[in-house]
Design a protein around this motif. Structure first.
Motif: not given
Length: 889
Positions: A374, A400, A404
């Motif tokens: 990220h 990750t 998200y």
């Protein structure tokens, strides 16, 4: 055998020790560290020593698993070559529009996937802004294998770039009108954007490896310099369970494909839950790739973790990270800080002490959001290291959080793959998190709005300038249509003359034709022979010394058969791709070669020859991938038929590949009986696939290993061969009112029909006309097109109906395939129809016995023809019983 203390001897026990005293000192030192500082410290020192030895180039076994930390420390990250704030805004717009597109589409029930791109957004954006070469620069650009479920994010970026409109986004998964966007990367549906179909999971990584290899093949054969092309494959950690995903890892390392990078998005979730619930998928993948010889880069933790690692003076944090299973780490991302303090940091006293130094906000940041995948700087560092690494392919394992930025209702939830929309409130929360200037009034009509900063905004200008510097938009597919000249007629003419008294199998006839075509001065170098081992089975050994077998190393040994005429010759510029025992690998080769006209602007003519039983049946999914990618070439099912390959039995007996092949709209399927038919079909295939009006089709030919005399081509049969049916041998009536029957046969069955023609005439006074059905599939395709035309008010008569119109008597079809293959055309045959075939499992026996078993030999054809005539009252019913007894049926 064991040593005195009961331990199995190691490899080192078999080597002489030059200095046992020194060896004992090293062992004593390790024991001392273990006793004084504990086993964790001793293990740490051993790992660091092995890493140092590997870096120094010492010939030691590689360390297959490293600590659960980033491969590139923060201090070693290169300078970021870009405007991070600007790229963050671009990524925010793309996140928003990807989620908006899928949510708006949910009104119509068409679905879509949101969570995959949400987790992988920076993995793509960093590549688009800094690494992925376009097709408008030098060379062919990079080849991008984009994870299928991330397609909404790619569409969102194309919308920001001005390549797609709002209307097109609203037609996501609504293609019937011709203006829609396909759900996943489908070149056949969106040929200007997508290059590689990837959503049949596992085929993407396999194809990426062979694409990278084919790039080198083109360079080594001096067809095109692809040294500036890099292959990027974006994959999911769950996808790596597919056997195809890891099937060719050793090939990539063995051939040192440093033009290849896998980016595996390790969000620790499959489609329904954790990838390795009780284990750690990152560590497992690292071991698999390192063991195969790949360069492995782990990008796991974001900058927020730096403070934790600096405080970890005992190694307790690293040990804890190494032992926590994936499913538990997923749970941490969804629970409160108190839970994390208790269940993660409470595992041992050193961790509990460390946690006292951390605020709740710091723990929340680390466990909820701070992942290496990220953060643009960390992804940039990994990509830079990957493209600069030489001598081996690279895999980047980027951790990750799935879902998200989509909110607590999405992030790390087991069900997020099936969640297709966000509520208005969830979008407003997402807007605040991403800092997007979208007013509440934009939601007035009840729909989430698309967002765009404006065509002349700083974000769009930055995006376009970046892409211009890298060679234009990406992904993008470009076709530079250049028709290939027709080969000289000489090669085709040889087969059209027939073989005289010499017997020749149609397998050999095809190989002989291609061998002659490979000598053509203008197009010969563009042929790509592909065989998954057993080239000698198909009579291809004559190509070894002349064309050479491709190897990037050349031939570093003296072949055992060097003194023979047809010795095994490998060469850096070898033309043959001899893949070993891997139909999947050979098919991946074929796809790369067959689409080179678009990928590299270089038209190649691949032919892939294999046991027909192990083609469509074994790699049928790749045949669809080939069709989707608009590939062209000749797929050749050799040793075809259920009764032709004597002695091999059930697993080798193919009676159904033509039925499977008929389901693929791009496949033109032929079952030629004679060498001259092969010549006509191949010549027409070259025209249709590579001529001025090239079609996006490929050919499937079945050829047989049964030697037969090959007749010369009769006059005027070319059109019938191409269309699928012509009368090969007309029967001569013994008397004017003799009963008559039409025998349709394909492939090797033509010989049974011809023998039956003689038996019917000599024993029963029945006249039979024998027709060669070169393509049941093409006859059906034409008939279906005629039916469709009728719905539009156009009257068209199918070719098969025209060809058989007026032919007296019933029609009996026979082939070495199951009856459903010829039965495809039955409804358009004007006469009474029946068929014979090889339905059921194969068996080991002689050809004659196998054909009698299936009821397709000449005598069985004769009895079946008499039965049809008896039903019509044209021969007495007793003739059928008498024939069965006479022939021992």
């Amino acid at each position: 055998m064991t040593d005195p203390v009961g331990k199995l001897p190691s490899e080192l026990d078999q080597l002489p020790d030059r200095d046992p005293e020194e060896t004992a000192e090293w062992a004593a030192s390790l024991d001392a560290v273990t006793k004084a500082a504990g086993p964790h410290r001793a293990a740490y020192l051993m790992r660091r020593s092995l890493q140092h030895a590997e870096g120094a180039g010492l010939a030691l076994p590689k360390l297959l698993e490293t600590d659960y930390v980033n491969s590139i420390p923060t201090a070693a990250e290169p300078d970021f070559d870009g405007d991070l704030e600007m790229e963050s805004r671009i990524t925010a717009w793309n996140r928003w529009n990807a989620a908006a597109m899928v949510t708006r589409g949910s009104r119509f029930g068409v679905g879509g996937h949101i969570a995959t791109f949400a987790s992988a957004a920076w993995l793509y954006e960093t590549g688009f802004n800094h690494f992925f070469r376009g097709k408008e620069g030098d060379g062919s650009g990079d080849q991008l294998y984009i994870q299928g479920h991330a397609s909404p994010g790619i569409y969102a970026r194309a919308f920001l770039d001005g390549r797609l409109s709002e209307q097109q986004l609203d037609n996501f998964r609504q293609e019937a009108g011709g203006e829609g966007l396909p759900s996943y990367p489908h070149p056949r549906r969106l040929p200007w954007l997508w290059e590689f179909p990837t959503v049949s999971m596992g085929l993407g990584p396999l194809s990426a490896i062979y694409q990278a290899r084919f790039n080198r093949y083109l360079t080594n054969r001096s067809i095109k310099d692809t040294s500036n092309s890099h292959v990027w494959a974006f994959l999911g950690d769950g996808e790596m369970d597919e056997p195809e995903s890891t099937a060719a890892l050793a090939l990539a390392a063995r051939e040192q494909l440093d033009n290849l990078t896998f980016v595996i998005n390790c969000n620790l979730q499959r489609l329904d839950g954790p990838v390795r619930a009780n284990f750690r998928v990152v560590q497992e993948l690292e071991g698999a790739f390192r063991g195969a010889g790949w360069n492995v880069i782990k990008t796991l933790w974001g900058n927020a973790w730096d403070e934790l690692f600096q405080l970890d003076t005992t190694g307790a944090l690293v040990r804890r990270l190494r032992e926590v299973p994936d499913a538990q780490f997923q749970t941490y991302a969804t629970r409160d800080v108190a839970y994390i303090r208790e269940h993660f940091f409470g595992a041992e006293p050193a961790l509990a002490e460390l946690a006292k130094l951390l605020t709740d906000a710091k723990i929340a940041e680390c466990f909820y959001t701070s992942r290496g995948g990220h953060e643009a700087r960390k992804v940039y560092a990994a990509y830079r290291a990957a493209v600069e690494h030489k001598g081996a392919p690279t895999v980047i394992l980027a951790q990750t959080v799935k879902g998200y930025t989509l909110g607590k209702g999405f992030e790390s939830k087991n069900a997020n793959h099936q969640m297709k929309k966000l509520s208005t409130d969830e979008f407003k929360s997402m807007r605040e998190l991403l800092g997007l200037p979208i007013p509440d009034s934009a939601f007035a009509d009840g729909l989430v709005p698309y967002g765009h900063p404006g065509a002349d905004s700083p974000e769009v200008r930055y995006l376009q300038e970046r892409r211009a510097a890298l060679g234009g938009p990406a992904p993008a597919r470009r076709v530079h249509a250049v028709a290939l000249p027709e080969p000289e007629e000489r090669a085709f003419a040889a087969l059209k003359k027939g073989s005289g008294k010499q017997e020749m199998a149609t397998t050999m006839a095809f190989v002989r034709l291609v061998k002659d075509l490979m000598r053509d001065k203008q197009t010969g170098k563009r042929w790509v022979p592909i065989v998954p081992d057993e080239a000698r089975t198909f009579g291809m050994e004559s190509l070894f010394p002349s064309a050479g077998i491709y190897s990037p190393l050349g031939q570093t040994y003296e072949p055992v058969d060097r003194d023979q005429l047809m010795y095994y010759k490998e060469a850096k510029d070898g033309q043959i791709l001899n893949e070993g025992i891997t139909e999947a690998g050979a098919m991946a080769d074929f796809i790369a070669a067959s689409t080179s006209y678009a990928t590299h602007g270089e038209t190649m003519i691949p032919f892939y020859i294999f046991y027909s039983m192990f083609g469509w049946q074994r790699t049928g999914d790749q045949m669809w991938q080939l069709a989707d990618q608009l590939g062209k070439g000749f797929i050749v099912g050799a040793t075809a038929g259920r009764t032709t390959l004597t002695g091999e039995g059930l697993q080798h007996a193919d009676g159904h590949s033509h039925l499977i092949a008929s389901t693929n709209p791009a496949s033109l399927n032929y079952d030629p009986a004679f060498a001259y038919e092969i010549a006509v079909i191949v010549k027409d295939g070259l025209r249709r696939m590579y001529g001025p009006e090239a079609e996006n089709v490929f050919y499937y030919l079945t050829v047989y290993n049964e030697p037969k005399q090959q007749p010369a081509m009769p006059e005027g049969v070319e059109e019938g061969i191409r269309k699928g049916l012509y009368r090969f041998k007309e029967g001569t009536p013994a008397k004017a009112d003799a009963p008559r029957v039409q025998l349709l046969a394909s492939g090797t069955a033509i010989h049974w029909a011809l023998e039956a023609q003689q038996l019917l005439a000599a024993d029963w006074g029945v006249t039979a006309d024998v027709w060669s059905a070169t393509s049941w599939g093409e006859l059906r395709r034409d008939a279906l097109e005629c039916d469709e035309a009728l719905l539009r008010g156009e009257l068209r008569v199918p070719y098969v109906t025209q060809a058989l119109e007026g032919a007296p008597g019933p029609v009996l079809a026979v082939s070495d395939w199951m009856r459903a293959v010829p039965d495809q055309i039955s409804q358009w045959v004007p006469q009474d129809w029946s068929s014979l075939g090889t339905d059921g499992f194969g068996l080991s026996d002689t050809r004659e016995a196998a054909r009698r078993h299936f009821g397709v030999d000449a005598q069985s054809v004769t009895v079946a023809a008499l039965a049809q005539l008896a039903r019509r009252g044209e021969v007495p019913a007793s003739a059928v019983k008498e024939a069965r007894e006479r022939y021992g049926l």
